[in-house]
Design a protein around this motif. Structure first.
Motif, short mmCIF file in Angstrom:
data_model
loop_
_atom_site.label_atom_id
_atom_site.label_comp_id
_atom_site.label_asym_id
_atom_site.label_seq_id
_atom_site.Cartn_x
_atom_site.Cartn_y
_atom_site.Cartn_z
N GLY A 135 -0.08 4.89 10.64
CA GLY A 135 0.16 6.11 9.54
C GLY A 135 -1.47 5.48 8.46
O GLY A 135 -2.44 6.35 8.56
N PHE B 155 0.93 -0.86 -0.21
CA PHE B 155 -0.31 -0.07 -0.08
C PHE B 155 0.63 1.41 -0.30
O PHE B 155 0.52 1.97 -0.23
CB PHE B 155 -0.71 -0.18 0.95
CG PHE B 155 -0.34 0.29 2.56
CD1 PHE B 155 0.13 1.79 3.02
CD2 PHE B 155 0.21 -0.62 3.54
CE1 PHE B 155 0.81 1.94 4.10
CE2 PHE B 155 0.95 -0.30 4.79
CZ PHE B 155 0.91 1.12 4.92
N LYS B 156 1.74 1.11 0.28
CA LYS B 156 3.06 2.46 0.18
C LYS B 156 3.04 3.35 -0.75
O LYS B 156 3.50 4.40 -1.10
CB LYS B 156 4.63 1.59 0.49
CG LYS B 156 4.72 1.32 1.73
CD LYS B 156 4.17 2.04 3.09
CE LYS B 156 4.81 1.73 4.95
NZ LYS B 156 4.15 0.42 4.94
N ILE C 240 6.40 -4.25 10.28
CA ILE C 240 4.77 -3.77 12.09
C ILE C 240 6.03 -3.84 12.74
O ILE C 240 5.90 -3.76 14.43
CB ILE C 240 4.54 -3.71 11.93
CG1 ILE C 240 3.49 -5.04 12.54
CG2 ILE C 240 3.13 -3.86 10.81
CD1 ILE C 240 2.52 -5.84 12.55
C1 LIG Z 1 3.62 0.31 6.15
C2 LIG Z 1 3.39 -1.48 6.47
C3 LIG Z 1 3.15 -1.21 7.69
C4 LIG Z 1 2.08 -0.80 8.64
O1 LIG Z 1 1.71 0.83 8.21
P1 LIG Z 1 1.75 1.71 9.26
O2 LIG Z 1 1.21 2.56 8.96
O3 LIG Z 1 3.09 1.93 9.29
O4 LIG Z 1 1.44 1.28 9.94
C5 LIG Z 1 1.85 -3.03 8.28
N1 LIG Z 1 2.24 -3.94 6.72
C6 LIG Z 1 2.93 -3.66 5.75
C7 LIG Z 1 3.66 -4.79 4.36
C8 LIG Z 1 3.93 -1.94 5.62
O5 LIG Z 1 4.73 -1.91 4.81
#
Ligand SMILES: *Cc1c(COP(=O)(O)O)cnc(C)c1O
Length: 350
Positions: free
Chosen positions: A190, A60-61, A241
């Motif tokens: 986030g 999702f990033k 996480i």
């Molecule tokens: C970044 C990430 C998270 C955590 O998301 P936050 O916004 O930091 O709470 C969870 N799972 C995956 C696969 C991630 O890349």
């Protein structure tokens, strides 16, 4: 028409000059209904997975990074920098390459899943590893980001969360309303904040009639929000996480209260069990951190938490191939046979 990526799809929510848009056509990920997992485990709910592993870099990033890098490009920065447990750096490296910018990536030594490191490297990022955990890497990055040509794309960058709201928009569009509950893994916290803002924005516009209860899950060995203090040495198999001091700690606590949800913890054992069950019952391979949301659903169902037939969405945050070592470690080794069908058939029950 070609699907144009989240910035062009949600143009009013993500303002940036058209000529500065940097996109890999992220977003528009499927909402996929569980059939066998809910049946096998007798879960009294409609369970949907938001398959964020199907974004261009496999997590999702990308939703936050398309907007953060577009805004950095618009502002004329030469480089983006981030500290990362892996997926942020993979996304930063990919979007920076698309923009013709330099990506600087600082990771905790030995704690980043192999697929994620491979991504940052192949997209041409300059990768640095530090002794210490994510929080140590973040301190280095914040100082470098004071350089006038460099900008920070960690989740403290507000553009990241604005982009990530788009996942909630898509869920409302798919279901015709918000779900009753939204389950999500929590690291820097986030994403839980971004989803809540996204649901609220659609609710205010009248596009959703209800708002979900936001249910966040940390890994038990790195659960600062649940325990109420910073964890100096966070540990968990769910490396994405593995965060001891979340950037969005306060905001996430407010989301839990405002939405009448909560933030709880699941153990590594529960995470790995859910990780295997979703792969073996519903055919979807997510990374261990993602499975924290499903582990949370299973745990809450055992406690009789859900009203019958409630709609529940789990965000499966990243693709399983990001961390192949974990999948191999959790599975039986291939069985060695001579090249004969007889020997194979003797070893299986059909
Ligand atoms: C970044 C990430 C998270 C955590 O998301 P936050 O916004 O930091 O709470 C969870 N799972 C995956 C696969 C991630 O890349």
């Amino acid at each position: 028409m070609l699907y144009p990526g989240i910035i062009r799809k949600y143009r009013d929510d993500l303002p940036v000059a058209e000529s500065s848009i940097v996109t890999l056509h992220e977003g528009n990920t499927p909402l996929f209904q569980s059939i066998r997992l809910v049946k096998e485990l007798n879960l009294p709910i409609q369970l949907y997975y938001k398959l964020e592993g199907l974004n261009p870099t496999g997590s999702f990033k990308d939703r936050g990074m398309t907007y953060a890098v577009s805004k950095a490009h618009e502002a004329g920065f030469r480089a983006v920098i981030c500290a990362s447990t892996g997926n942020t750096s993979a996304a930063a490296a990919a979007y920076a390459s698309r923009a013709g910018m330099l990506a600087l990536v600082v990771i905790p030594k030995g704690k980043v899943a192999r697929g994620k490191l491979a991504q940052a490297q192949i997209h041409g990022a300059k990768v640095f590893q530090v002794d210490g955990n994510f929080d140590a890497a973040l301190n280095v990055v914040k100082e470098v980001a004071e350089h006038p040509k460099v900008t920070l794309v960690n989740s403290i960058n507000p553009h990241r969360l604005m982009g990530q709201q788009s996942a909630a928009f898509e869920i409302v569009e798919s279901l015709g309303d918000a779900p009753d509950y939204h389950f999500i893994p929590v690291g820097n916290a986030g994403n839980i904040v971004a989803y809540w803002r996204g649901y609220k924005a659609f609710h205010e516009k009248g596009l959703a009639k209800k708002l979900p209860q936001m249910c966040g899950f940390q890994a038990a060995g790195s659960a600062p929000i649940v325990e109420g203090h910073i964890i100096e040495h966070p540990e968990t198999v769910a490396t994405a996480i593995r965060i001891g001091n979340p950037a969005n700690w306060k905001a996430a606590e407010e989301v839990a209260i405002e939405s009448q949800g909560f933030i709880k913890a699941v153990t590594d054992e529960e995470i790995l069990s859910a990780y295997k069950q979703v792969a073996q019952l519903d055919g979807y391979f997510c990374e261990p951190a993602s499975a924290a949301s499903i582990a949370g659903v299973i745990k809450m169902a055992e406690q009789g938490f859900f009203k019958k037939n409630a709609s529940v969405v789990c965000t499966l945050t990243g693709h399983g191939l990001k961390d192949p070592d974990q999948a191999i470690e959790q599975s039986p080794a291939p069985i060695h046979i001579s090249a004969s069908s007889e020997e194979l058939l003797k070893l299986i029950k059909l």
